[in-house]
Scaffold this motif. Structure first.
Motif, short mmCIF file in Angstrom:
data_model
loop_
_atom_site.label_atom_id
_atom_site.label_comp_id
_atom_site.label_asym_id
_atom_site.label_seq_id
_atom_site.Cartn_x
_atom_site.Cartn_y
_atom_site.Cartn_z
N GLU A 105 32.49 -36.43 -27.08
CA GLU A 105 32.23 -37.73 -26.46
C GLU A 105 32.47 -38.87 -27.45
O GLU A 105 33.01 -39.93 -27.10
N PHE A 106 32.08 -38.66 -28.71
CA PHE A 106 32.27 -39.68 -29.74
C PHE A 106 33.77 -39.91 -29.99
O PHE A 106 34.23 -41.05 -30.08
N LYS A 107 34.54 -38.81 -30.04
CA LYS A 107 36.00 -38.93 -30.22
C LYS A 107 36.64 -39.67 -29.05
O LYS A 107 37.54 -40.48 -29.25
N ALA A 149 33.01 -47.41 -32.24
CA ALA A 149 32.31 -46.41 -31.44
C ALA A 149 30.99 -46.15 -32.14
O ALA A 149 30.91 -46.19 -33.38
N TRP A 150 29.95 -45.89 -31.36
CA TRP A 150 28.58 -45.78 -31.90
C TRP A 150 27.85 -44.57 -31.33
O TRP A 150 28.05 -44.23 -30.16
N LEU A 151 26.98 -44.00 -32.13
CA LEU A 151 25.91 -43.16 -31.61
C LEU A 151 24.65 -44.00 -31.76
O LEU A 151 24.40 -44.53 -32.85
N VAL A 158 26.27 -42.34 -26.64
CA VAL A 158 27.49 -42.79 -27.30
C VAL A 158 27.99 -44.05 -26.59
O VAL A 158 28.01 -44.10 -25.36
N LYS A 198 30.89 -47.59 -26.89
CA LYS A 198 31.96 -48.25 -27.64
C LYS A 198 31.82 -49.75 -27.42
O LYS A 198 31.23 -50.18 -26.42
N THR A 226 28.43 -45.21 -36.82
CA THR A 226 29.56 -45.95 -36.27
C THR A 226 30.86 -45.58 -36.96
O THR A 226 30.87 -45.10 -38.09
#
Ligand SMILES: [Fe+2]
Length: 187
Positions: free
Chosen positions: A97-99, A111-113, A124, A126, A143
């Motif tokens: 999901e982050f990718k 992009a962030w968690l 997640v 963006k 990030t």
């Protein structure tokens, strides 16, 4: 991460934002404030003032550098891993999901968690340009700076070799302590 990438984001981006912000707020009431306060004040509830972009980009870059360490990568452990499993199903699902967020952010952005306060879970996100979780009401945990070039390789290198899950864990602890402090203060 390549030397060119590092020099671009550290030597050009980050330094440029610091210099511009310092010029912009010199002699104004923002000059005395912390970076976080400048970000919140200049975000101005979405009616964004000129210094927001520089202030938030300084903060975002600093947070990005501190999201990495030499010999990073690997897997998180402890409570962080438990929450990742709870909220994403697995560590691999979080990475996917982050990718996806990092590679589909149109134009430059982040992009962030984050630890979402309202939903009480890890999420997640963006964001474009300078926008960051501080003004979106969540606690940033991780990030990555995303822009046009060579994205898939760069994102994989960040996750496989650079990301500091220790930094993410300690940010999670700090976020939880802060949320607890606020709810105690409210009682
Ligand atoms: Fe950058």
């Amino acid at each position: 991460m390549s030397k060119e990438t590092l020099e671009y984001h550290w030597g050009k981006h980050h330094r440029g934002y610091v210099n511009n912000l310092n010029k912009q707020i010199e002699g104004t009431e923002l000059d005395e404030k912390s970076l976080e306060s400048i970000i919140l004040a200049s975000y101005n509830n979405g009616d964004i003032l000129p210094s927001f972009n520089n202030a938030a980009q300084v903060w975002n870059h600093e947070f990005f550098w501190e999201s990495m360490k030499p010999g990073g990568g690997g897997k998180p452990s402890g409570e962080l891993l438990e929450l990742i499993n709870r909220d994403f199903g697995s560590f691999e699902a979080l990475i996917q999901e982050f990718k996806l967020a990092a590679s589909t952010q149109f134009g430059s952005g982040w992009a962030w968690l984050v630890n979402d306060i309202d939903e009480k879970k890890l999420v997640v996100l963006k964001s474009s340009n300078a926008i960051n979780p501080l003004v979106l009401g969540s606690y940033p945990l991780l990030t990555i700076d995303v822009w046009e070039n060579l994205r898939p390789d760069y994102i994989s290198t960040f996750l496989d070799k650079l990301v500091s899950w220790d930094a993410v864990s300690s940010r999670l602890k700090a976020a939880k302590a802060s949320i607890e402090g606020k709810s105690n203060a409210g009682n």
